[in-house]
Write a protein that holds these residues in place. Structure first.
Motif, PDB file in Angstrom:
ATOM      1  N   GLU A 357      40.645  36.884  35.247  1.00 19.51           N
ATOM      2  CA  GLU A 357      40.886  38.319  35.086  1.00 19.51           C
ATOM      3  C   GLU A 357      39.907  39.137  35.922  1.00 19.51           C
ATOM      4  OE1 GLU A 357      40.658  38.909  30.896  1.00 19.51           O
ATOM      5  OE2 GLU A 357      42.764  38.341  30.542  1.00 19.51           O
ATOM      6  N   ARG A 358      38.642  38.741  35.912  1.00 20.49           N
ATOM      7  CA  ARG A 358      37.642  39.468  36.677  1.00 20.49           C
ATOM      8  C   ARG A 358      37.908  39.360  38.180  1.00 20.49           C
ATOM      9  NH1 ARG A 358      32.311  40.150  34.322  1.00 20.49           N
ATOM     10  NH2 ARG A 358      31.424  39.359  36.270  1.00 20.49           N
ATOM     11  N   ALA A 359      38.219  38.152  38.640  1.00 22.49           N
ATOM     12  CA  ALA A 359      38.488  37.960  40.062  1.00 22.49           C
ATOM     13  C   ALA A 359      39.763  38.681  40.480  1.00 22.49           C
ATOM     14  CB  ALA A 359      38.581  36.470  40.383  1.00 22.49           C
ATOM     15  N   GLY A 360      40.793  38.595  39.638  1.00 21.18           N
ATOM     16  CA  GLY A 360      42.047  39.270  39.953  1.00 21.18           C
ATOM     17  C   GLY A 360      41.878  40.774  40.042  1.00 21.18           C
ATOM     18  N   GLU A 361      41.111  41.332  39.119  1.00 21.69           N
ATOM     19  CA  GLU A 361      40.865  42.775  39.150  1.00 21.69           C
ATOM     20  C   GLU A 361      40.138  43.177  40.435  1.00 21.69           C
ATOM     21  OE1 GLU A 361      38.418  46.168  36.564  1.00 21.69           O
ATOM     22  OE2 GLU A 361      38.742  44.164  35.747  1.00 21.69           O
ATOM     23  N   ALA A 362      39.164  42.362  40.851  1.00 21.32           N
ATOM     24  CA  ALA A 362      38.421  42.672  42.074  1.00 21.32           C
ATOM     25  C   ALA A 362      39.317  42.585  43.308  1.00 21.32           C
ATOM     26  CB  ALA A 362      37.231  41.725  42.213  1.00 21.32           C
ATOM     27  N   LEU A 363      40.209  41.601  43.329  1.00 22.14           N
ATOM     28  CA  LEU A 363      41.107  41.444  44.478  1.00 22.14           C
ATOM     29  C   LEU A 363      42.133  42.575  44.540  1.00 22.14           C
ATOM     30  CD1 LEU A 363      41.678  37.588  44.236  1.00 22.14           C
ATOM     31  CD2 LEU A 363      40.500  38.772  46.078  1.00 22.14           C
ATOM     32  N   ILE A 364      42.699  42.930  43.390  1.00 24.73           N
ATOM     33  CA  ILE A 364      43.725  43.971  43.362  1.00 24.73           C
ATOM     34  C   ILE A 364      43.127  45.336  43.693  1.00 24.73           C
ATOM     35  CG2 ILE A 364      45.316  45.230  41.834  1.00 24.73           C
ATOM     36  CD1 ILE A 364      45.797  42.520  40.413  1.00 24.73           C
ATOM     37  N   SER A 365      41.921  45.589  43.199  1.00 28.18           N
ATOM     38  CA  SER A 365      41.282  46.882  43.436  1.00 28.18           C
ATOM     39  C   SER A 365      40.741  47.008  44.862  1.00 28.18           C
ATOM     40  CB  SER A 365      40.151  47.097  42.435  1.00 28.18           C
ATOM     41  OG  SER A 365      39.097  46.172  42.665  1.00 28.18           O
ATOM     42  N   GLY A 366      40.626  45.881  45.546  1.00 29.15           N
ATOM     43  CA  GLY A 366      40.116  45.910  46.911  1.00 29.15           C
ATOM     44  C   GLY A 366      38.605  45.825  47.023  1.00 29.15           C
ATOM     45  N   THR A 367      37.916  45.619  45.895  1.00 27.11           N
ATOM     46  CA  THR A 367      36.452  45.513  45.967  1.00 27.11           C
ATOM     47  C   THR A 367      36.004  44.152  46.485  1.00 27.11           C
ATOM     48  OG1 THR A 367      36.377  44.809  43.640  1.00 27.11           O
ATOM     49  CG2 THR A 367      36.130  47.174  44.094  1.00 27.11           C
ATOM     50  N   HIS A 368      36.912  43.178  46.490  1.00 27.14           N
ATOM     51  CA  HIS A 368      36.609  41.858  47.060  1.00 27.14           C
ATOM     52  C   HIS A 368      37.698  41.518  48.056  1.00 27.14           C
ATOM     53  CE1 HIS A 368      34.883  37.831  47.296  1.00 27.14           C
ATOM     54  NE2 HIS A 368      36.109  37.376  47.266  1.00 27.14           N
ATOM     55  N   LYS A 369      37.362  41.405  49.312  1.00 20.06           N
ATOM     56  CA  LYS A 369      38.333  41.175  50.378  1.00 20.06           C
ATOM     57  C   LYS A 369      38.142  39.769  50.947  1.00 20.06           C
ATOM     58  CE  LYS A 369      38.645  46.075  51.673  1.00 20.06           C
ATOM     59  NZ  LYS A 369      37.834  46.552  50.547  1.00 20.06           N
ATOM     60  N   VAL A 370      38.974  38.843  50.478  1.00 16.12           N
ATOM     61  CA  VAL A 370      38.835  37.439  50.872  1.00 16.12           C
ATOM     62  C   VAL A 370      39.072  37.262  52.362  1.00 16.12           C
ATOM     63  CG1 VAL A 370      39.769  35.121  50.570  1.00 16.12           C
ATOM     64  CG2 VAL A 370      39.457  36.603  48.583  1.00 16.12           C
ATOM     65  N   LEU A 371      40.044  37.980  52.919  1.00 20.53           N
ATOM     66  CA  LEU A 371      40.395  37.769  54.321  1.00 20.53           C
ATOM     67  C   LEU A 371      39.290  38.203  55.266  1.00 20.53           C
ATOM     68  CD1 LEU A 371      44.157  38.819  54.344  1.00 20.53           C
ATOM     69  CD2 LEU A 371      43.173  36.530  54.204  1.00 20.53           C
ATOM     70  N   GLU A 372      38.339  38.982  54.755  1.00 24.97           N
ATOM     71  CA  GLU A 372      37.212  39.387  55.587  1.00 24.97           C
ATOM     72  C   GLU A 372      36.030  38.451  55.421  1.00 24.97           C
ATOM     73  OE1 GLU A 372      36.272  43.412  54.753  1.00 24.97           O
ATOM     74  OE2 GLU A 372      38.238  44.193  55.347  1.00 24.97           O
TER      75      GLU A 372
END
Length: 373
Positions: A357-372
């Motif tokens: 849930e924490r990781a998903g929220e960060a990915l959806i909100s854009g605070t964690h950008k894996v592709l970068e």
């Protein structure tokens, strides 16, 4: 980003592995399950090597190294199934104490680094798994604690407890409490890994010092918990690696139908998939550590690393039991040691659903950008 370890880090890892292989075989693991105090010998060796000060500032008696050095060390401790107090005291507790502005509190850091003193954190409450929820443990204006904490690691083996409470203004507050202070009651808590865990109740228990309050308390927790999640993820990778090794060796020696069972594709493919997953988890843990070392936001990397590494550990240790067959289920065999530790690590400091849930929220909100990354 280059995630390979340096020659110095490789030498550190080999030194810790040699120590654990020599001083902490699986017979020592079993001894610690019967008597938690038996772990003191390996802890003394680890502190003698200076490993307790990896994350502690040099001005506070530590080594001022990075999370990558911590990771290579914790991988070896996980590989050897060393109990959790070393990480609890030198990663989580020291990380919280480092945020104190009180000179007397910070004076404990050299003692944690050397192993002269040990500390454990009491932060979980029944029905309140996350520290950002309202706290039932109360800190009075008179400096006493009332409430109950659950799943406190090694509460009988430490000198200090670092307790999360709510003050009279409703703010979070980290409190330093002596283990033998008045009004403390400990109830041992059986657990799958047979580690030392307890529920701890405080009744008008005096507080030695308030480490941090409000936003400062939250910041201390976020940084220390991030490091602890990465430490647990590293232990999970080390444990999975060792479980895979003993399973591979068994598959190479166990004969069936005139050949090693590892020669059968059904076994070989399982082992190959496990090896790929272990290496993937290892790289994710290194990436999480590198984020902190390079000054990047590391909270979500830590969540992802712990989630992935602990799942891989659980899967590989379950596979180890399966490939060992009937003997894998017995207490006399080693695979069950790794499976039980894997399940314990998976549930501590963020269960899989919480981390997702924490990781998903960060990915959806854009605070964690894996592709970068």
């Amino acid at each position: 980003m280059d995630l390979s370890i340096s020659e110095e880090q490789d030498a550190l890892q080999r030194s810790v592995r040699a120590l654990c292989d020599d001083r902490f075989p699986t017979s020592a693991v079993r001894a610690c399950e019967q008597n938690p105090a038996a772990v003191s010998a390996i802890y003394d060796d680890l502190f003698a090597m200076g490993l307790g000060g990896i994350l502690i500032d040099e001005n506070a008696g530590g080594l001022s190294l990075g999370l990558t050095e911590m990771v290579v060390t914790q991988m070896e401790l996980g590989r050897a199934l060393v109990p959790m107090l070393f990480a609890e005291s030198t990663v989580l507790a020291s990380g919280i104490l480092a945020h104190s502005n009180d000179a007397a509190v910070r004076a404990l850091l050299p003692q944690l680094a050397s192993g002269e003193k040990r500390a454990s954190c009491a932060w979980q409450e029944q029905g309140r798994p996350l520290p950002d929820n309202a706290r039932a443990t109360q800190l009075s204006d008179g400096g006493t604690l009332d409430g109950t904490k659950v799943l406190v690691a090694d509460a009988d083996m430490v000198d200090y407890l670092i307790v999360l409470a709510s003050d009279t203004a409703g703010q979070n507050a980290w409190c330093l409490v002596a283990r033998d202070a008045a009004g403390i009651e400990r109830v041992d808590l059986p657990n799958m890994a047979d580690l030392s865990m307890a529920n701890v109740t405080f009744v008008q228990t005096p507080v030695l010092a308030t480490i941090a309050r409000g936003d400062a308390a939250t910041a201390a927790w976020e940084q220390a918990q991030t490091a602890m999640k990465i430490a647990i993820a590293a232990q999970a990778v080390g444990g999975a690696e060792k479980a895979l090794e003993i399973t591979r060796d068994y598959a190479c020696t166990r004969q069936q139908f005139g050949q090693p069972i590892g020669a059968f594709q059904s076994i070989a493919h399982y082992l190959a998939d496990a090896a790929v997953n272990v290496e993937g988890a290892r790289m994710l843990v290194y990436r999480a550590a590198a984020a902190t070392d390079y000054g990047e936001p590391a909270k979500t990397w830590a969540d992802l690393a712990k989630m992935k590494a602990c799942q891989v550990y659980r899967d590989v240790s379950a596979l180890a039991i399966q490939i060992h067959g009937g003997i894998g289920f017995t207490l006399e065999a080693d695979p069950q040691l790794y499976y039980r530790r894997a399940k314990h690590l998976q549930l501590m400091y963020g269960d899989p659903l919480d981390l997702q849930e924490r990781a998903g929220e960060a990915l959806i909100s854009g605070t964690h950008k894996v592709l970068e990354a």
